[in-house]
Design a protein around this motif. Structure first.
Motif, PDB file in Angstrom:
ATOM      1  N   ALA A  67      63.581 131.588 -10.127  1.00  0.00           N
ATOM      2  CA  ALA A  67      63.173 132.567 -11.179  1.00  0.00           C
ATOM      3  C   ALA A  67      61.818 133.336 -10.615  1.00  0.00           C
ATOM      4  O   ALA A  67      62.079 134.578 -10.704  1.00  0.00           O
ATOM      5  N   TYR A  68      60.884 133.052  -9.986  1.00  0.00           N
ATOM      6  CA  TYR A  68      59.730 133.856  -9.263  1.00  0.00           C
ATOM      7  C   TYR A  68      60.426 134.590  -8.157  1.00  0.00           C
ATOM      8  O   TYR A  68      60.054 135.988  -8.127  1.00  0.00           O
ATOM      9  N   LYS A  69      61.448 134.377  -7.558  1.00  0.00           N
ATOM     10  CA  LYS A  69      62.117 135.184  -6.587  1.00  0.00           C
ATOM     11  C   LYS A  69      62.816 136.409  -7.201  1.00  0.00           C
ATOM     12  O   LYS A  69      62.829 137.555  -6.898  1.00  0.00           O
ATOM     13  N   GLN A  89      64.561 135.373 -16.626  1.00  0.00           N
ATOM     14  CA  GLN A  89      63.888 134.306 -15.829  1.00  0.00           C
ATOM     15  C   GLN A  89      62.708 133.691 -16.411  1.00  0.00           C
ATOM     16  O   GLN A  89      62.461 132.292 -16.107  1.00  0.00           O
ATOM     17  N   THR A  90      62.372 134.088 -17.485  1.00  0.00           N
ATOM     18  CA  THR A  90      60.920 133.484 -18.238  1.00  0.00           C
ATOM     19  C   THR A  90      62.009 132.298 -18.849  1.00  0.00           C
ATOM     20  O   THR A  90      61.391 130.942 -18.867  1.00  0.00           O
ATOM     21  N   LYS A  91      63.284 132.553 -19.404  1.00  0.00           N
ATOM     22  CA  LYS A  91      63.972 131.442 -20.165  1.00  0.00           C
ATOM     23  C   LYS A  91      64.157 130.376 -18.987  1.00  0.00           C
ATOM     24  O   LYS A  91      64.146 129.044 -19.169  1.00  0.00           O
ATOM     25  N   LYS A  92      64.645 130.941 -17.783  1.00  0.00           N
ATOM     26  CA  LYS A  92      64.857 129.778 -16.686  1.00  0.00           C
ATOM     27  C   LYS A  92      63.592 128.813 -16.406  1.00  0.00           C
ATOM     28  O   LYS A  92      63.882 127.661 -16.220  1.00  0.00           O
ATOM     29  N   ILE A  93      62.417 129.513 -16.397  1.00  0.00           N
ATOM     30  CA  ILE A  93      60.988 128.861 -16.180  1.00  0.00           C
ATOM     31  C   ILE A  93      60.945 127.861 -17.545  1.00  0.00           C
ATOM     32  O   ILE A  93      60.557 126.570 -17.331  1.00  0.00           O
ATOM     33  N   ASN A  94      61.251 128.396 -18.718  1.00  0.00           N
ATOM     34  CA  ASN A  94      61.128 127.491 -19.939  1.00  0.00           C
ATOM     35  C   ASN A  94      62.083 126.327 -19.764  1.00  0.00           C
ATOM     36  O   ASN A  94      61.669 125.158 -20.240  1.00  0.00           O
ATOM     37  N   ASP A  95      63.311 126.566 -19.528  1.00  0.00           N
ATOM     38  CA  ASP A  95      64.114 125.431 -19.391  1.00  0.00           C
ATOM     39  C   ASP A  95      63.883 124.347 -18.333  1.00  0.00           C
ATOM     40  O   ASP A  95      64.069 123.344 -18.536  1.00  0.00           O
TER      41      ASP A  95
END
Length: 187
Positions: A82-84, A45-51
């Protein structure tokens, strides 16, 4: 229009908050196992936020309003999801095996779900912007940026429950949570 750099800075701040989900050392195996389970799943999920942050930086802030709108909308959608997912991860992990573990879990799930909702609201705000007039679009994007600043502050407060005490210490030792510190910086 330098609004996208402000958006990136705020989004990067939110990712850094995940990185700061703890900072120390603890030998309790059950707690370390709990933290490992959460952090291993949180890394994706962190990767998703970074992307999503990266996608925003790749759009020319002086470019076509439609391109800026599409990139920001997609980024906010991705961050909301991602937060969900992070809320679901913490929920499914159960309460951390510490004093007040139930409260820590409940607060974290509530806060992460709230952040998901706030980013979904930002997406709707961006989706509602008029791209036919550059000046109107710029004004609207400025409003989105201001809203994002508020969401970022909420995010900082929301993750306090995971950053403190033994839970924070255990999470800080996990590679999945350490990975979050590799967030892109504002240029």
């Amino acid at each position: 229009m330098k609004v996208n750099k402000k958006l990136l800075a705020a989004l990067s701040g939110a990712v850094m908050l995940l990185a700061l989900s703890g900072c120390s050392d603890d030998s309790d195996k059950k707690l370390n196992d709990w933290a490992k389970g959460v952090c291993d799943q949180a890394a994706a999920q962190t990767k998703k936020i970074n992307d999503a942050n990266t996608a925003i930086t790749q759009v020319n802030s002086n470019g076509k309003p439609q391109d800026v709108k599409a990139a920001d909308s997609a980024a906010f959608q991705s961050i909301s999801e991602a937060y969900k997912s992070l809320a679901d991860i913490v929920s499914k992990a159960g309460a951390p095996p510490v004093d007040n573990g139930d409260k820590i879990q409940k607060d974290a799930v509530s806060d992460l779900t709230g952040l998901s909702t706030q980013y979904a609201t930002l997406k709707k705000q961006v989706d509602g912007l008029d791209t036919s007039d550059q000046a109107k679009f710029a004004d609207g994007l400025k409003g989105v940026s201001e809203s994002l600043g508020k969401v970022s502050k909420n995010g900082e407060q929301a993750l306090d429950s995971l950053r403190q005490g033994d839970v924070g210490k255990a999470m800080a030792k996990q590679p999945g949570c350490k990975q979050a510190s590799a967030s892109p910086s504002a240029s």
